[in-house]
Design an enzyme around this catalytic site. Structure first.
Site, short mmCIF file in Angstrom:
data_model
loop_
_atom_site.label_atom_id
_atom_site.label_comp_id
_atom_site.label_asym_id
_atom_site.label_seq_id
_atom_site.Cartn_x
_atom_site.Cartn_y
_atom_site.Cartn_z
N CYS A 160 -1.62 75.52 83.90
CA CYS A 160 -0.82 74.68 84.79
C CYS A 160 -1.66 73.74 85.65
O CYS A 160 -1.12 72.80 86.23
CB CYS A 160 0.07 75.55 85.67
SG CYS A 160 1.20 76.59 84.73
N ASN A 171 9.30 75.03 84.45
CA ASN A 171 7.84 74.92 84.48
C ASN A 171 7.35 74.39 83.13
O ASN A 171 7.39 75.09 82.13
CB ASN A 171 7.23 76.30 84.76
CG ASN A 171 5.71 76.28 84.85
OD1 ASN A 171 5.07 75.28 84.55
ND2 ASN A 171 5.14 77.38 85.26
N HIS A 211 2.72 71.86 91.78
CA HIS A 211 3.08 72.38 90.46
C HIS A 211 4.44 73.06 90.53
O HIS A 211 4.71 73.82 91.47
CB HIS A 211 2.01 73.36 89.98
CG HIS A 211 2.40 74.10 88.74
ND1 HIS A 211 2.81 73.44 87.59
CD2 HIS A 211 2.46 75.43 88.47
CE1 HIS A 211 3.11 74.35 86.68
NE2 HIS A 211 2.90 75.56 87.18
#
Length: 332
Positions: free
Chosen positions: A116, A286, A256
């Site tokens: 990520c 996500n 994020h």
């Protein structure tokens, strides 16, 4: 001598058409819409359907849009870095496949794997090529087809992830704009808590590993959550303190998009209000390396030249970091 910085001169994103809602997930695993919303903030996510459709499709669509927006010919691109943990195949690099798909025949390219945090790592890396004077046009992609490594019988992971990504153009500027500073970190001792068990050189794919469902992402959610809340918030505050920035100086936080609670904790640690936090987790979930460029793409119309932006991420590995960016152009 005037300092050259790497400025983002354009951003474009891409998400697939298929929408996987919380209500559809209710028919697949033991979960419900209210539970997912309250714990993650996610309402739906996009899924790339179709045989032979890999992360390169997402990356190529983002880059095509980026080239059109910045009036850049594909042959003018010097370098493509693709941040992803779901490459089309172990080799060649997805960046090279994307270059071929968009006609960037003069660009060299490679993939960068940092989960990520991948887009942040790639952005900092690409900025160095610009700042050194080596290249003039560098494309940074953050994209993942997470549906390809998600077990849709595992409610701990399948509710979280989606497919999508974006790309930015980096070009040199002598103005006090662009990528100003980054603090990037990693800790390999976090690997047991978020990883894919099989498919690499340590445990190559076999009929047994497939049968045991070891080619899907594994996450120990509570441990990852604790590390993410602390480290993402701390590194965002650290880059501000290092550069004498206060919350009043910050125009936007680009966090994020892993979990709404982690995002809220980071904003509180930085002292910025909700009105300064980019948020699209409710629509995309996500998308791993794709979340930061997708946020920039969604919010681009609201960005103004000179805006101080903090990008922050935390990912498997563990990897984490924060970047201070000064936006380089006004909305068109």
């Amino acid at each position: 001598m005037t300092k050259i910085r790497a400025a983002i001169t354009g951003v474009h994103g891409y998400v697939p058409d298929y929408v996987l809602t919380n209500h559809e997930l209710e028919t697949m695993v033991d979960t419900n819409d209210e539970w997912i919303r309250s714990r993650t903030g996610i309402e739906e996510r996009r899924i790339l359907k179709g045989e032979g459709q890999g992360t390169s499709v997402i990356g190529a669509e983002a880059v095509k849009g980026l080239l059109a927006k910045t009036n850049t010919k594909a042959e003018e691109v010097d370098l493509i870095i693709c941040a992803t943990v779901t490459p089309d195949m172990p080799f060649p690099a997805t960046a090279n496949i994307v270059a071929d798909m968009v006609g960037a025949k003069n660009a060299f390219g490679y993939d960068l794997s940092a989960a990520c945090s991948g887009f942040l790592y790639a952005l900092a890396t690409g900025a160095q090529f610009i700042q050194s004077g080596t290249y003039k046009k560098v494309v940074i992609i953050g994209a993942d087809k997470m549906s390809s490594i998600i077990d849709y019988t595992d409610r701990a992971t399948c509710i979280i992830f989606g497919d999508g990504g974006g790309a930015v153009m980096l070009e040199p500027t002598e103005e006090d704009l662009g990528v100003m500073d980054s603090i990037l970190k990693s800790d390999g001792s976090g690997a047991p808590y978020l990883h894919m068990k099989a498919g690499g050189s340590r445990k190559p794919a076999t009929a047994e590993t497939v049968a045991q469902r070891e080619h899907f992402a594994f996450q120990e959610g509570s441990t990852v959550f604790k590390f993410a809340v602390t480290n993402m918030a701390d590194v965002a505050a650290e880059v501000m303190e290092k550069n004498n920035l206060t919350s009043d100086d910050i125009s936007w936080l680009v966090p994020h998009q892993a979990n709404k609670r982690i995002i809220d904790a980071t904003a509180r640690r930085m002292g910025v209000g909700d009105d300064k936090v980019m948020l699209n987790i409710q629509r995309y979930g996500n998308t791993t390396a794709g979340t930061l460029p997708l946020c920039l793409w969604d919010y681009e119309p609201q960005l103004k030249k000179g805006d101080n932006i903090i990008l922050a991420a935390f990912g498997g590995g563990f990897t984490w970091g924060a970047t201070w960016l000064k936006w380089a152009y006004d909305p068109k």
